[in-house]
Design a protein around this motif. Structure first.
Motif, PDB file in Angstrom:
ATOM      1  N   PHE A 249       0.810  -1.213   0.000  1.00  0.00           N
ATOM      2  CA  PHE A 249       0.000   0.000   0.000  1.00  0.00           C
ATOM      3  C   PHE A 249       0.851   1.273   0.000  1.00  0.00           C
ATOM      4  CE2 PHE A 249      -2.225   3.325   2.439  1.00  0.00           C
ATOM      5  CZ  PHE A 249      -3.305   3.524   1.602  1.00  0.00           C
ATOM      6  N   MET A 250       1.767   1.381   0.946  1.00  0.00           N
ATOM      7  CA  MET A 250       2.571   2.599   1.072  1.00  0.00           C
ATOM      8  C   MET A 250       3.397   2.882  -0.191  1.00  0.00           C
ATOM      9  SD  MET A 250       2.006   4.063   4.045  1.00  0.00           S
ATOM     10  CE  MET A 250       3.213   4.556   5.234  1.00  0.00           C
ATOM     11  N   PRO A 251       4.147   1.904  -0.719  1.00  0.00           N
ATOM     12  CA  PRO A 251       4.897   2.200  -1.944  1.00  0.00           C
ATOM     13  C   PRO A 251       3.986   2.576  -3.116  1.00  0.00           C
ATOM     14  CG  PRO A 251       5.646   0.135  -0.983  1.00  0.00           C
ATOM     15  CD  PRO A 251       4.443   0.574  -0.208  1.00  0.00           C
ATOM     16  N   SER A 252       2.789   2.013  -3.165  1.00  0.00           N
ATOM     17  CA  SER A 252       1.903   2.287  -4.297  1.00  0.00           C
ATOM     18  C   SER A 252       1.431   3.738  -4.330  1.00  0.00           C
ATOM     19  CB  SER A 252       0.706   1.332  -4.287  1.00  0.00           C
ATOM     20  OG  SER A 252      -0.216   1.675  -3.273  1.00  0.00           O
ATOM     21  N   TRP A 253       1.586   4.455  -3.228  1.00  0.00           N
ATOM     22  CA  TRP A 253       1.247   5.884  -3.214  1.00  0.00           C
ATOM     23  C   TRP A 253       2.072   6.651  -4.229  1.00  0.00           C
ATOM     24  CZ3 TRP A 253       1.434   7.632   2.606  1.00  0.00           C
ATOM     25  CH2 TRP A 253       0.313   7.154   3.273  1.00  0.00           C
ATOM     26  N   PHE A 254       3.263   6.155  -4.519  1.00  0.00           N
ATOM     27  CA  PHE A 254       4.218   6.925  -5.299  1.00  0.00           C
ATOM     28  C   PHE A 254       4.319   6.524  -6.765  1.00  0.00           C
ATOM     29  CE2 PHE A 254       5.654   6.826  -0.865  1.00  0.00           C
ATOM     30  CZ  PHE A 254       5.582   8.185  -0.586  1.00  0.00           C
ATOM     31  N   TYR A 255       3.741   5.386  -7.152  1.00  0.00           N
ATOM     32  CA  TYR A 255       3.978   4.965  -8.529  1.00  0.00           C
ATOM     33  C   TYR A 255       2.750   4.486  -9.288  1.00  0.00           C
ATOM     34  CZ  TYR A 255       3.882   0.151  -6.831  1.00  0.00           C
ATOM     35  OH  TYR A 255       3.496  -1.033  -6.269  1.00  0.00           O
ATOM     36  N   THR A 256       1.584   4.404  -8.681  1.00  0.00           N
ATOM     37  CA  THR A 256       0.430   3.897  -9.416  1.00  0.00           C
ATOM     38  C   THR A 256      -0.355   5.035 -10.057  1.00  0.00           C
ATOM     39  OG1 THR A 256      -1.017   3.953  -7.481  1.00  0.00           O
ATOM     40  CG2 THR A 256       0.195   1.900  -7.889  1.00  0.00           C
ATOM     41  N   PRO A 257      -0.943   4.780 -11.215  1.00  0.00           N
ATOM     42  CA  PRO A 257      -1.793   5.799 -11.840  1.00  0.00           C
ATOM     43  C   PRO A 257      -2.956   6.212 -10.927  1.00  0.00           C
ATOM     44  CG  PRO A 257      -1.353   4.015 -13.380  1.00  0.00           C
ATOM     45  CD  PRO A 257      -0.823   3.580 -12.042  1.00  0.00           C
ATOM     46  N   GLY A 258      -3.457   5.274 -10.138  1.00  0.00           N
ATOM     47  CA  GLY A 258      -4.558   5.591  -9.233  1.00  0.00           C
ATOM     48  C   GLY A 258      -4.172   6.602  -8.175  1.00  0.00           C
ATOM     49  N   SER A 259      -2.930   6.553  -7.721  1.00  0.00           N
ATOM     50  CA  SER A 259      -2.509   7.516  -6.694  1.00  0.00           C
ATOM     51  C   SER A 259      -2.402   8.922  -7.281  1.00  0.00           C
ATOM     52  CB  SER A 259      -1.181   7.097  -6.068  1.00  0.00           C
ATOM     53  OG  SER A 259      -0.139   7.122  -7.019  1.00  0.00           O
ATOM     54  N   TYR A 260      -2.045   9.009  -8.546  1.00  0.00           N
ATOM     55  CA  TYR A 260      -1.977  10.320  -9.192  1.00  0.00           C
ATOM     56  C   TYR A 260      -3.371  10.854  -9.493  1.00  0.00           C
ATOM     57  CZ  TYR A 260       2.815   8.751  -9.982  1.00  0.00           C
ATOM     58  OH  TYR A 260       4.079   8.271  -9.817  1.00  0.00           O
ATOM     59  N   GLY A 261      -4.341   9.957  -9.517  1.00  0.00           N
ATOM     60  CA  GLY A 261      -5.710  10.349  -9.853  1.00  0.00           C
ATOM     61  C   GLY A 261      -6.477  10.978  -8.714  1.00  0.00           C
ATOM     62  N   TYR A 262      -5.859  11.147  -7.563  1.00  0.00           N
ATOM     63  CA  TYR A 262      -6.564  11.748  -6.434  1.00  0.00           C
ATOM     64  C   TYR A 262      -6.508  13.272  -6.463  1.00  0.00           C
ATOM     65  CZ  TYR A 262      -7.435   7.263  -4.354  1.00  0.00           C
ATOM     66  OH  TYR A 262      -7.898   6.000  -4.124  1.00  0.00           O
ATOM     67  N   ILE A 263      -6.243  13.794  -7.629  1.00  0.00           N
ATOM     68  CA  ILE A 263      -6.279  15.235  -7.833  1.00  0.00           C
ATOM     69  C   ILE A 263      -7.298  15.479  -8.940  1.00  0.00           C
ATOM     70  CG2 ILE A 263      -4.957  17.258  -8.548  1.00  0.00           C
ATOM     71  CD1 ILE A 263      -2.442  15.757  -7.524  1.00  0.00           C
ATOM     72  N   GLY A 264      -8.187  16.377  -8.713  1.00  0.00           N
ATOM     73  CA  GLY A 264      -9.192  16.678  -9.731  1.00  0.00           C
ATOM     74  C   GLY A 264     -10.492  15.942  -9.469  1.00  0.00           C
ATOM     75  N   VAL A 265     -11.268  15.806 -10.507  1.00  0.00           N
ATOM     76  CA  VAL A 265     -12.617  15.278 -10.358  1.00  0.00           C
ATOM     77  C   VAL A 265     -12.718  13.790 -10.732  1.00  0.00           C
ATOM     78  CG1 VAL A 265     -13.457  15.883 -12.671  1.00  0.00           C
ATOM     79  CG2 VAL A 265     -15.027  15.924 -10.733  1.00  0.00           C
ATOM     80  N   ASP A 266     -11.786  13.279 -11.528  1.00  0.00           N
ATOM     81  CA  ASP A 266     -11.859  11.900 -12.014  1.00  0.00           C
ATOM     82  C   ASP A 266     -10.972  10.987 -11.166  1.00  0.00           C
ATOM     83  OD1 ASP A 266     -11.990   9.540 -13.405  1.00  0.00           O
ATOM     84  OD2 ASP A 266     -10.938  10.275 -15.174  1.00  0.00           O
ATOM     85  N   PHE A 267     -11.592  10.249 -10.267  1.00  0.00           N
ATOM     86  CA  PHE A 267     -10.862   9.298  -9.428  1.00  0.00           C
ATOM     87  C   PHE A 267     -10.888   7.886 -10.034  1.00  0.00           C
ATOM     88  CE2 PHE A 267     -10.642  11.204  -4.902  1.00  0.00           C
ATOM     89  CZ  PHE A 267     -10.320  12.439  -5.420  1.00  0.00           C
ATOM     90  N   LEU A 268     -11.509   7.718 -11.180  1.00  0.00           N
ATOM     91  CA  LEU A 268     -11.678   6.379 -11.737  1.00  0.00           C
ATOM     92  C   LEU A 268     -10.659   6.010 -12.810  1.00  0.00           C
ATOM     93  CD1 LEU A 268     -15.561   6.192 -12.040  1.00  0.00           C
ATOM     94  CD2 LEU A 268     -14.082   5.242 -10.262  1.00  0.00           C
ATOM     95  N   SER A 269     -10.289   6.955 -13.664  1.00  0.00           N
ATOM     96  CA  SER A 269      -9.415   6.614 -14.797  1.00  0.00           C
ATOM     97  C   SER A 269      -8.068   6.061 -14.341  1.00  0.00           C
ATOM     98  CB  SER A 269      -9.213   7.835 -15.696  1.00  0.00           C
ATOM     99  OG  SER A 269     -10.454   8.221 -16.248  1.00  0.00           O
ATOM    100  N   GLY A 270      -7.446   6.711 -13.377  1.00  0.00           N
ATOM    101  CA  GLY A 270      -6.175   6.210 -12.856  1.00  0.00           C
ATOM    102  C   GLY A 270      -6.360   4.885 -12.136  1.00  0.00           C
ATOM    103  N   PHE A 271      -7.436   4.778 -11.396  1.00  0.00           N
ATOM    104  CA  PHE A 271      -7.768   3.541 -10.679  1.00  0.00           C
ATOM    105  C   PHE A 271      -7.898   2.381 -11.670  1.00  0.00           C
ATOM    106  CE2 PHE A 271     -11.329   1.244  -8.255  1.00  0.00           C
ATOM    107  CZ  PHE A 271     -10.458   0.595  -7.400  1.00  0.00           C
ATOM    108  N   ARG A 272      -8.518   2.647 -12.810  1.00  0.00           N
ATOM    109  CA  ARG A 272      -8.702   1.618 -13.832  1.00  0.00           C
ATOM    110  C   ARG A 272      -7.367   1.216 -14.449  1.00  0.00           C
ATOM    111  NH1 ARG A 272      -8.767  -2.080 -16.819  1.00  0.00           N
ATOM    112  NH2 ARG A 272     -10.400  -2.683 -18.272  1.00  0.00           N
ATOM    113  N   ARG A 273      -6.407   2.158 -14.504  1.00  0.00           N
ATOM    114  CA  ARG A 273      -5.100   1.872 -15.112  1.00  0.00           C
ATOM    115  C   ARG A 273      -4.112   1.213 -14.152  1.00  0.00           C
ATOM    116  NH1 ARG A 273      -5.755   7.164 -16.899  1.00  0.00           N
ATOM    117  NH2 ARG A 273      -4.051   7.827 -15.560  1.00  0.00           N
ATOM    118  N   ASN A 274      -4.436   1.117 -12.873  1.00  0.00           N
ATOM    119  CA  ASN A 274      -3.540   0.452 -11.920  1.00  0.00           C
ATOM    120  C   ASN A 274      -3.250  -0.972 -12.374  1.00  0.00           C
ATOM    121  OD1 ASN A 274      -3.334   2.610 -10.188  1.00  0.00           O
ATOM    122  ND2 ASN A 274      -4.786   1.811  -8.695  1.00  0.00           N
ATOM    123  N   ARG A 275      -2.033  -1.401 -12.152  1.00  0.00           N
ATOM    124  CA  ARG A 275      -1.639  -2.765 -12.529  1.00  0.00           C
ATOM    125  C   ARG A 275      -2.470  -3.806 -11.775  1.00  0.00           C
ATOM    126  NH1 ARG A 275       4.510  -3.400 -12.453  1.00  0.00           N
ATOM    127  NH2 ARG A 275       4.038  -2.526 -10.432  1.00  0.00           N
TER     128      ARG A 275
END
Length: 170
Positions: free
Chosen positions: A33-59
């Motif tokens: 969990f902690m390392p994934s804060w820094f490298y997953t598309p979902g973690s970058y998606g917590y800015i703005g209005v779309d929390f799903l697109s990055g979440f969908r791209r997570n490995r």
């Protein structure tokens, strides 16, 4: 009774949903969990209005899609029900831990302050380092439960994404 015993059908054979559940939950381990804060598309998606697109791209999300791609609707529903039940149980435990961690220390501190009175401040000053080590050690418990709860909710979210895409294809 373990998950294997709980997941056995009348014929003694394990239900497919339990095998899939074990494989699915391994994609969302608490230790990563902690390392994934820094490298997953979902973690970058917590800015703005779309929390799903990055979440969908997570490995881990993509591997869950692949794992459940050819699973029949009944087995998928069973896995989704297991994930939902797991998330509810995680939530119950997290609440118990958080409430305990909020009420017990306050109660103990109030009791010690009542007994020691003015000596409490000097006791704290004398043992400041030990107190900090104890406080940090005790903080690990709630943090671990918060992480587990987050991951359990994440599994439910991924299964919702899979269900949405499965329904859209049908």
């Amino acid at each position: 009774m373990g998950a294997k015993e709980a997941g056995e059908a009348a014929g003694g054979q394990e239900l497919a949903c339990w095998t899939l559940w074990r494989k699915l939950k391994n994609e969302f381990s608490a230790w990563s969990f902690m390392p994934s804060w820094f490298y997953t598309p979902g973690s970058y998606g917590y800015i703005g209005v779309d929390f799903l697109s990055g979440f969908r791209r997570n490995r881990s999300t993509q591997r869950a899609f692949a794992l459940l791609e050819d699973v029949d609707a009944r087995t998928f529903d069973a896995v989704a029900a297991l994930a939902a039940l797991n998330a509810r149980r995680q939530e119950q435990m997290m609440r118990a831990v958080v409430i305990s961690y909020l009420t017990v220390p306050v109660t103990v501190t109030a009791l010690v302050a009542e007994i020691l009175g003015d000596d409490l401040a000097s006791l704290v000053r004398e043992h400041m380092f030990d107190g900090l080590v104890l406080a940090l050690s005790l903080a690990i418990g709630p943090v671990a439960y918060l992480i587990s709860n987050w991951r359990a909710r994440q599994i439910v979210g991924v299964l919702e994404l899979i269900r949405i895409e499965r329904d859209a294809r049908a």
